[in-house]
Write a protein that holds these residues in place. Structure first.
Motif, PDB file in Angstrom:
ATOM      1  N   ARG A  79       0.864  -1.174   0.000  1.00  0.00           N
ATOM      2  CA  ARG A  79       0.000   0.000   0.000  1.00  0.00           C
ATOM      3  C   ARG A  79       0.907   1.232   0.000  1.00  0.00           C
ATOM      4  NH1 ARG A  79      -5.251   0.761   0.587  1.00  0.00           N
ATOM      5  NH2 ARG A  79      -6.034   2.778   1.308  1.00  0.00           N
ATOM      6  N   LEU A  80       0.840   1.989  -1.096  1.00  0.00           N
ATOM      7  CA  LEU A  80       1.665   3.183  -1.233  1.00  0.00           C
ATOM      8  C   LEU A  80       1.021   4.347  -0.506  1.00  0.00           C
ATOM      9  CD1 LEU A  80       2.627   3.015  -5.035  1.00  0.00           C
ATOM     10  CD2 LEU A  80       3.956   2.201  -3.087  1.00  0.00           C
ATOM     11  N   SER A  81       1.794   5.005   0.338  1.00  0.00           N
ATOM     12  CA  SER A  81       1.296   6.188   1.031  1.00  0.00           C
ATOM     13  C   SER A  81       1.241   7.369   0.065  1.00  0.00           C
ATOM     14  CB  SER A  81       2.207   6.524   2.211  1.00  0.00           C
ATOM     15  OG  SER A  81       3.497   6.891   1.739  1.00  0.00           O
ATOM     16  N   LYS A  82       0.654   8.467   0.505  1.00  0.00           N
ATOM     17  CA  LYS A  82       0.580   9.664  -0.339  1.00  0.00           C
ATOM     18  C   LYS A  82       1.984  10.150  -0.725  1.00  0.00           C
ATOM     19  CE  LYS A  82      -3.822  11.412   1.482  1.00  0.00           C
ATOM     20  NZ  LYS A  82      -4.507  12.551   2.149  1.00  0.00           N
ATOM     21  N   GLU A  83       2.919  10.098   0.231  1.00  0.00           N
ATOM     22  CA  GLU A  83       4.284  10.535  -0.061  1.00  0.00           C
ATOM     23  C   GLU A  83       4.947   9.628  -1.094  1.00  0.00           C
ATOM     24  OE1 GLU A  83       3.047  10.014   2.924  1.00  0.00           O
ATOM     25  OE2 GLU A  83       2.864  12.083   3.685  1.00  0.00           O
ATOM     26  N   GLU A  84       4.709   8.314  -0.990  1.00  0.00           N
ATOM     27  CA  GLU A  84       5.293   7.383  -1.955  1.00  0.00           C
ATOM     28  C   GLU A  84       4.670   7.545  -3.332  1.00  0.00           C
ATOM     29  OE1 GLU A  84       6.634   3.664   0.915  1.00  0.00           O
ATOM     30  OE2 GLU A  84       4.556   3.781   0.204  1.00  0.00           O
ATOM     31  N   VAL A  85       3.351   7.808  -3.365  1.00  0.00           N
ATOM     32  CA  VAL A  85       2.677   8.063  -4.643  1.00  0.00           C
ATOM     33  C   VAL A  85       3.265   9.312  -5.304  1.00  0.00           C
ATOM     34  CG1 VAL A  85       0.494   8.764  -5.714  1.00  0.00           C
ATOM     35  CG2 VAL A  85       0.533   6.884  -4.054  1.00  0.00           C
ATOM     36  N   ALA A  86       3.457  10.360  -4.515  1.00  0.00           N
ATOM     37  CA  ALA A  86       4.031  11.601  -5.049  1.00  0.00           C
ATOM     38  C   ALA A  86       5.457  11.368  -5.557  1.00  0.00           C
ATOM     39  CB  ALA A  86       4.011  12.687  -3.978  1.00  0.00           C
ATOM     40  N   LYS A  87       6.213  10.529  -4.836  1.00  0.00           N
ATOM     41  CA  LYS A  87       7.589  10.247  -5.255  1.00  0.00           C
ATOM     42  C   LYS A  87       7.606   9.478  -6.573  1.00  0.00           C
ATOM     43  CE  LYS A  87      11.921   9.001  -2.982  1.00  0.00           C
ATOM     44  NZ  LYS A  87      12.527   8.471  -1.742  1.00  0.00           N
ATOM     45  N   PHE A  88       6.757   8.484  -6.710  1.00  0.00           N
ATOM     46  CA  PHE A  88       6.662   7.736  -7.963  1.00  0.00           C
ATOM     47  C   PHE A  88       6.174   8.639  -9.102  1.00  0.00           C
ATOM     48  CE2 PHE A  88       6.587   3.348  -5.944  1.00  0.00           C
ATOM     49  CZ  PHE A  88       7.668   2.892  -6.676  1.00  0.00           C
TER      50      PHE A  88
ATOM     51  N   VAL B 283      -0.748   1.118 -12.378  1.00  0.00           N
ATOM     52  CA  VAL B 283      -1.365   1.739 -11.205  1.00  0.00           C
ATOM     53  C   VAL B 283      -1.470   3.230 -11.462  1.00  0.00           C
ATOM     54  CG1 VAL B 283      -1.160   2.183  -8.736  1.00  0.00           C
ATOM     55  CG2 VAL B 283      -0.379  -0.002  -9.675  1.00  0.00           C
ATOM     56  N   ASP B 284      -2.656   3.799 -11.240  1.00  0.00           N
ATOM     57  CA  ASP B 284      -2.874   5.224 -11.477  1.00  0.00           C
ATOM     58  C   ASP B 284      -2.289   6.038 -10.313  1.00  0.00           C
ATOM     59  OD1 ASP B 284      -3.719   7.735 -12.137  1.00  0.00           O
ATOM     60  OD2 ASP B 284      -5.803   7.189 -12.535  1.00  0.00           O
TER      61      ASP B 284
ATOM     62  N   PRO C  97      -1.140  20.327 -18.663  1.00  0.00           N
ATOM     63  CA  PRO C  97      -0.391  19.346 -17.860  1.00  0.00           C
ATOM     64  C   PRO C  97      -1.150  18.864 -16.633  1.00  0.00           C
ATOM     65  CG  PRO C  97       1.018  21.190 -18.501  1.00  0.00           C
ATOM     66  CD  PRO C  97      -0.388  21.558 -18.901  1.00  0.00           C
ATOM     67  N   ASN C  98      -2.080  19.664 -16.128  1.00  0.00           N
ATOM     68  CA  ASN C  98      -2.852  19.247 -14.959  1.00  0.00           C
ATOM     69  C   ASN C  98      -3.807  18.110 -15.274  1.00  0.00           C
ATOM     70  OD1 ASN C  98      -1.653  21.182 -13.255  1.00  0.00           O
ATOM     71  ND2 ASN C  98      -3.067  22.768 -14.011  1.00  0.00           N
ATOM     72  N   GLU C  99      -4.043  17.876 -16.579  1.00  0.00           N
ATOM     73  CA  GLU C  99      -4.963  16.818 -16.989  1.00  0.00           C
ATOM     74  C   GLU C  99      -4.233  15.529 -17.376  1.00  0.00           C
ATOM     75  OE1 GLU C  99      -7.307  18.369 -20.119  1.00  0.00           O
ATOM     76  OE2 GLU C  99      -8.360  19.851 -18.880  1.00  0.00           O
ATOM     77  N   TYR C 100      -2.894  15.554 -17.330  1.00  0.00           N
ATOM     78  CA  TYR C 100      -2.135  14.362 -17.684  1.00  0.00           C
ATOM     79  C   TYR C 100      -2.414  13.240 -16.690  1.00  0.00           C
ATOM     80  CZ  TYR C 100       0.668  17.281 -20.837  1.00  0.00           C
ATOM     81  OH  TYR C 100       1.088  18.123 -21.825  1.00  0.00           O
ATOM     82  N   LYS C 101      -2.295  12.021 -17.181  1.00  0.00           N
ATOM     83  CA  LYS C 101      -2.488  10.842 -16.348  1.00  0.00           C
ATOM     84  C   LYS C 101      -1.138  10.162 -16.133  1.00  0.00           C
ATOM     85  CE  LYS C 101      -5.085   6.485 -16.052  1.00  0.00           C
ATOM     86  NZ  LYS C 101      -6.039   5.583 -16.749  1.00  0.00           N
ATOM     87  N   TYR C 102      -0.792   9.900 -14.871  1.00  0.00           N
ATOM     88  CA  TYR C 102       0.481   9.273 -14.523  1.00  0.00           C
ATOM     89  C   TYR C 102       0.222   7.849 -14.043  1.00  0.00           C
ATOM     90  CZ  TYR C 102       2.012  14.130 -14.524  1.00  0.00           C
ATOM     91  OH  TYR C 102       2.267  15.434 -14.882  1.00  0.00           O
TER      92      TYR C 102
END
Length: 594
Positions: free
Chosen positions: A107-116, A185-186, A150-155
């Motif tokens: 389970r990725l935390s918010k910080e890990e999601v932001a890092k990825f 993973v979105d 860029p705010n609409e891009y999907k990562y």
């Protein structure tokens, strides 16, 4: 004495280097496996694709890590190359196929999601090694389809790696990794997400022999299209050499012939004529230059770098630097530079004493610091930057200590021994004419005969002979291309030396014909000016031919390229001066001067 000393240094260099290379190429494993045997798989590093110097440890990103991360013991060259190999979480035993094997659920935390997400936005790639074969791939992608904001891009982050491994009997021949685009993973939103990292392994048999398993990595530089460009580069360089040679043959040699005929008249007719041109300054042309200690140190350092370059080319031609031979080039550079320091000490001290220098110890210290000093200061700054970024380019303390010990125990002693040998050689400077007590005044010269315009003229032709090949070298050193056509590079290097020699001789003649006898420093500066053109090409390459960005990558690129170009300046400056010296001695031997 001089020839014996140089020969002894060269033989010692080759012998010690040979021992070092055996250590470089040796491997504990014979790369033979049985079904089910463990095959080493190491995760190396991750980083932005367009910034090759900005790399980080694989597990700096929150991937699934094995219970106990084992660091692979690495050599000096691998550490200098920024490699930091650790055991990977994937298990690929020989001939053991995997079908969607789960590595871990996390389970990725918010910080890990932001890092990825930040890593995906910068096109991060990963690099691994399986049985010493490289594996690379992107960790995710940015979906920009149909979107301009860029705010609409999907990562998205790839979570499924599909390994395909080819083998021949009991050996691994090839491996590739493909990221499954349907298993992602979105990461677009800042929220916790569950991810299940998994992998697949498939084995295929091939007839490719083990000896040719590295050939695929050099195919990109050997494609017909690229070979045509390389040969076009050589043809372009050869045309430059032929034009320059023709210029010297038809203009310079004809002028010299007329000069010899004019100056070769009998003494009675010569007494009735007033001397002009280069014969007029025969009493000043061998007057020792200013800053003789710096000049001798520059020649010593340039000779050492020239010897280093020749050894590197020889190793490249015999196949030491095959693709992904991790760290072999860096190890060779460190070892050969240390072993050739005696050549710098000998050349500098002997030449300094020929110029009637008195403080040879200070000259020897200057020789040792002339190239190493700027390189050390640059390294200190860039290593500090790498430490601030927590990048793998930051050398561990132990590696820095090893380099310091090499310099202290090998480089410095050999430099001193070379200096002592140079001092004991007791050779005199060979000048075919006597030098007068008082120098003649140099007549006023037009602006284009000044040092800077002459350097610009001298550096342009050699640079024009190599600039096409420079792109491929830069794309290999500062990109992800693999350069393997060292035979072509050797030819281009020889052409560079020829053009540098010819243009320096021509400009030296014109300088002497204008009754300017201060040719010593001018010939060195004109010969080395190609290094300045190469650094100018760095500016063009960075802004027009690459996508590098960021403070770390920019500082590494311009910092280390400044050191490389400075080395070229010293090396080619030495070549230019040596050529000019031979030419000046020749023409003044051919006339009778009182």
């Amino acid at each position: 004495m001089e020839e014996k000393t140089i020969m002894a240094i060269a033989i010692a260099t080759v012998l010690v280097l040979s021992c070092g290379l055996i250590q470089i190429s040796a491997d504990d494993s014979d790369h033979r496996y049985k079904a089910g045997d463990f095959v080493p798989l190491y995760a190396n590093k991750v980083g932005p694709f367009h910034n090759p110097s900005e790399t980080y440890r694989y597990f700096d990103l929150p991937f699934c890590s094995p219970g106990h991360v084992t660091d692979k013991k690495e050599g000096l060259g691998e550490l200098l190359n920024g490699d930091r190999l650790v055991s990977a979480p994937y298990k690929l035993d020989f001939l053991s196929e995997k079908d969607s094997e789960v590595v871990c659920k996390k389970r990725l935390s918010k910080e890990e999601v932001a890092k990825f997400r930040e890593a995906v936005s910068k096109d991060y790639y990963f690099l691994m090694y399986y049985d010493d074969l490289p594996i690379w791939g992107f960790i995710g992608k940015v979906d920009r389809e149909g979107k301009t904001d860029p705010n609409e891009y999907k990562y998205v982050l790839y979570k499924h790696i599909q390994f395909e491994i080819m083998y021949n009997k009991d050996r691994v021949i090839e491996i590739s990794a493909r990221m499954d685009p349907s298993s992602v993973v979105d990461l677009t939103e800042d929220k916790e997400v569950d991810v299940e990292f998994m992998y697949t392994a498939k084995w295929k048999e091939t007839e490719i022999p083990y000896e040719k398993r590295m050939d695929k990595y050099s195919q990109t530089s050997s494609l017909p299209h690229h070979l045509e460009i390389h040969w076009f580069s050589i043809i372009n360089s050869c045309v430059t050499v032929l034009l320059l040679t023709g210029f010297l043959a038809t203009i310079l040699m004809r002028v010299l012939k007329n000069d010899f005929m004019k100056y070769g008249h009998d003494e009675e007719s010569a007494e009735d004529q007033e001397e002009t041109g280069w014969k007029y300054i025969h009493g000043d042309v061998f007057r020792y230059p200013k800053y003789k200690s710096l000049f001798a140190a520059a020649l010593g350092s340039g000779t050492q770098l020239f010897t280093l370059t020749i050894f590197i080319f020889l190793l490249a031609l015999v196949g030491v630097f095959y693709p992904y031979n991790r760290g072999a080039l860096f190890t060779s550079l460190v070892v050969i530079y240390a072993l050739t320091s005696g050549i710098a000490g000998y050349t500098s001290t002997s030449f300094y004493l020929q110029l009637e220098g008195s403080n040879w110890v200070r000259n020897l210290l200057l020789t040792g610091c002339l190239f190493c000093g700027p390189l050390f200061l640059t390294f200190c700054f860039l290593n500090t930057v790498a430490i601030a970024y927590n990048a793998t380019a930051a050398l561990p303390f132990g590696t820095i200590l090893v380099i310091v010990l090499i310099w202290t125990l090998v480089t410095a002693p050999l430099l001193v021994l070379g200096g002592i040998a140079g001092k004991n050689s007791k050779t005199e400077f060979q000048a075919p004419v006597r030098t007068t007590k008082y120098p003649r005044e140099i007549p006023p010269l037009p602006w284009y005969r000044g040092t800077l315009p002459q350097m610009a003229m001298a550096g342009f032709l050699p640079f024009s002979a190599i600039y096409i090949e420079l792109y491929y070298i830069f794309a290999s050193v500062w990109g992800h291309r693999i350069y393997t056509i060292y035979s072509v590079l050797s030819i281009v290097f020889v052409i560079l030396l020829i053009v540098t020699t010819f243009i320096t001789i021509a400009l030296t003649y014109f300088q002497l014909a204008a009754e300017d006898h201060q040719w010593w420093w001018r010939s060195f500066l004109c010969g080395g000016s190609t290094g300045l053109f190469i650094y100018g090409y760095c500016l063009y390459y960075y802004h027009a031919r690459s996508d590098m960005s960021g403070f770390m990558q920019t500082s590494f690129f311009f910092g280390y390229m400044a050191c490389i170009c400075y080395g070229f300046f010293l090396m080619l400056g030495t070549v230019g001066y040596r050529a000019a010296l031979l030419f000046v001695r020749h023409i003044y031997k051919s006339i009778k001067s009182e």
